[in-house]
Design an enzyme around this catalytic site. Structure first.
Site, PDB file in Angstrom:
ATOM      1  CE  LYS A 173     -15.449  80.469 -61.039  1.00 11.20           C
ATOM      2  NZ  LYS A 173     -14.526  79.514 -60.382  1.00 11.20           N
ATOM      3  NE  ARG A 291     -22.983  82.924 -61.176  1.00 15.17           N
ATOM      4  CZ  ARG A 291     -22.041  82.896 -60.246  1.00 15.17           C
ATOM      5  NH1 ARG A 291     -20.993  82.102 -60.395  1.00 15.17           N
ATOM      6  NH2 ARG A 291     -22.130  83.637 -59.162  1.00 15.17           N
ATOM      7  CB  SER A 299     -17.829  83.913 -60.694  1.00 17.48           C
ATOM      8  OG  SER A 299     -17.356  82.719 -60.156  1.00 17.48           O
TER       9      SER A 299
END
Ligand code: PPS
Length: 504
Positions: A173, A291, A299
């Site tokens: 993700k 991230r 996500s």
């Protein structure tokens, strides 16, 4: 406030890789269910004999249609860059090493070889024309001359040492699909041939069956096994065939080299993969995008409830709770201490025999967070525990643990060096300056930078955010959960990864 564990105290491994299976498995089962449903509804709607005949006929036609579809899709994969047969170059008989041979293999045959779960046990295609120049068998480290050669049984395998040029290892993700689509547009880049699934999963899902095949073929030496696995991996790329195709089409021998890559974002969260990559393709570079772990988790949650029907009824908080619970009581793990220092115990849920009784539903505020086991014992006590998936609705769709980047990065740093053969990218750079990140990856991999004609767009943005938004309370909770690990990450990567600066 509790002190952070020192780096020496960090656990050296997470549960075994079977804790992190690919989500392809779940997709597959959903598809099978759909087909079965389709079949059932066909049957039940026909009551009279004629109608049953019709239905059976239709069903038969439908099954034939499905088979034809599957055959043509597979052919499409294979025929995309070539015609109905594959010319396997750099392949010759070992007794004939100096003679360049071109083996013609029916597409079907090659297609089977491409399917790793059905890796052939018979003697494979390859032996080399170039092996006389460099035979590096056994060293596996020296790969000069852009060619690597190894042997197993009577077979010699020769590969160009920029295949694959890079592997996108994660995190899940983090925009890896977007990057994949940008790289596809590059005139000198080929991705893996398994385009329809997008992710190769060679070093995780396919690995064990390859080892079994190698064993069944009587390959006992590690170097031989590696050589066989390398050969199988190379079927994913087929750079030489594509170049040869282009040469023939364009009548030009002087074509620029082709670069290849694969992406499997679950690799990063698997403690075995770094070593396997080094074992098989030590020349490949790896690309890691990090991230904000809380955004990453959300996500993944959106993806999970979209892909797995049975999990739709669960909230993100449900899933987080179940994972925490399994970590603690199934795997006997503990997490880094909460920076808040708010420790709670499960004492009130234990009976007189100290057996844990049913636990009420926890909200993020009251998930038990006692840490009786020091962080260096964070590893499950026994390897075989890794075989079992988490209890509760979560199954194998682990969310939280994938965000423990500092733990995972340490596995990779045992085999890779940042800025040498591993590039680490901040996801927010990808969002704010996609073009720059795209070019940074190309430069890192020594691939000519070709400016894209169009602006690099977001890909597969999931617009369902509003459906079940991440509440501020849960976000705060998760930030607290990840804070110690993010601090460790900073220690590993340098102060530019300061979680506060990054807004993590
Ligand atoms: N160009 C660009 N820049 C930054 N982010 C982008 C870009 N394109 C897609 N996305 C977002 O990336 C998320 C999907 O990541 P992946 O493709 O790696 O997912 S997967 O692991 O392959 O399932 C997914 O994040 P969420 O929208 O938060 O779910 C995508 O929206």
């Amino acid at each position: 406030m509790k002190e952070l564990p020192t780096l020496q105290e960090l656990p050296s491994s997470l549960p075994s890789p079977s804790l992190f299976p690919s989500r392809r498995q779940s997709r597959k089962s959903v598809n099978v269910e759909n087909i079965n449903k389709h079949r059932k509804s066909n049957n039940s709607s026909n009551s009279s004999t004629n109608m049953t005949h019709n239905a059976l006929e239709k069903l038969g036609l439908f099954v034939i249609f499905l088979c034809l579809c599957s055959i043509s899709v597979n052919h499409l994969i294979l025929l995309e860059e070539s015609e109905s047969v594959h010319h396997v170059l750099h392949v010759s008989n070992s007794s004939n090493r100096n003679k360049r041979q071109e083996l013609t293999v029916p597409a079907n045959d090659l297609q089977q070889r491409n399917h790793f779960r059905d890796v052939p046990s018979q003697q494979p295609l390859s032996t080399s024309t170039l092996s006389s120049t460099t035979t590096l068998m056994g060293t596996h480290r020296s790969f000069g001359n852009n060619i690597y050669t190894c042997t197993y049984g009577n077979t010699t395998v020769t590969v160009p040492t920029h295949t694959p040029t890079f592997i996108m290892i994660g995190v899940q993700k983090s925009g890896t699909t977007a990057l994949l689509t940008y790289f596809r547009e590059h005139p000198q880049i080929l991705e893996t041939k398994k385009k329809f699934t997008r992710e190769a999963h060679f070093f995780d899902t396919s690995w064990n069956s390859l080892i079994k095949k190698a064993k069944a073929m009587g390959l006992t030496q590690a170097t031989e096994k590696n050589c066989y696995i390398l050969e199988t991996y190379m079927y994913l790329f087929q750079t030489e065939q594509v170049l040869e195709q282009r040469r023939r089409r364009q009548g030009n021998d002087d074509l620029p080299s082709l670069f290849t890559f694969e992406k499997t974002p679950s690799y990063f969260a698997n403690p075995m993969i770094a070593q396997r990559i080094q074992q098989i393709v030590p020349w490949s570079k790896v690309i890691l995008i990090l991230r904000n772990p809380t955004d990453r988790l959300y996500s993944q949650y959106k993806m999970t409830i979209k892909d797995v029907f049975d999990l739709r009824k669960y909230s993100l908080e449900d899933m987080v709770h179940h994972e925490l619970y399994a970590m603690k009581y199934q795997y006997n793990m503990t997490t880094a201490p909460l920076l808040l220092g708010e420790e709670e115990t499960l004492a009130e849920y234990r009976d007189d025999n100290n057996t844990l009784q049913s636990i009420p539903t926890f909200t993020p505020q009251n998930v038990p967070f006692n840490h009786p086991i020091p962080p260096h014992q964070w590893t499950p006590p026994h390897k075989s525990l890794g075989k079992y998936t988490d209890h509760g609705p979560l199954g194998h769709h682990i969310l939280l643990r994938r965000g423990l980047y500092s733990i995972q990065l340490q596995w990779w740093l045992k085999h890779f060096t940042i800025d040498d053969n591993m590039l680490v990218i901040d996801y927010s750079d990808l969002t704010s300056n996609t073009q720059e990140v795209y070019e940074r990856i190309l430069r890192f991999c020594n691939i000519p930078v070709v400016t894209q004609n169009q602006e690099l767009q977001k890909v597969r943005a999931d617009e369902r955010k509003d459906h079940r938004p991440l509440s501020n309370t849960t976000r705060h909770y998760l930030q607290q959960f990840y804070a110690p690990y993010n601090a460790q990450l900073e220690a590993l990567l340098g102060h530019h990864w300061n979680a506060q600066k990054l807004g993590w």
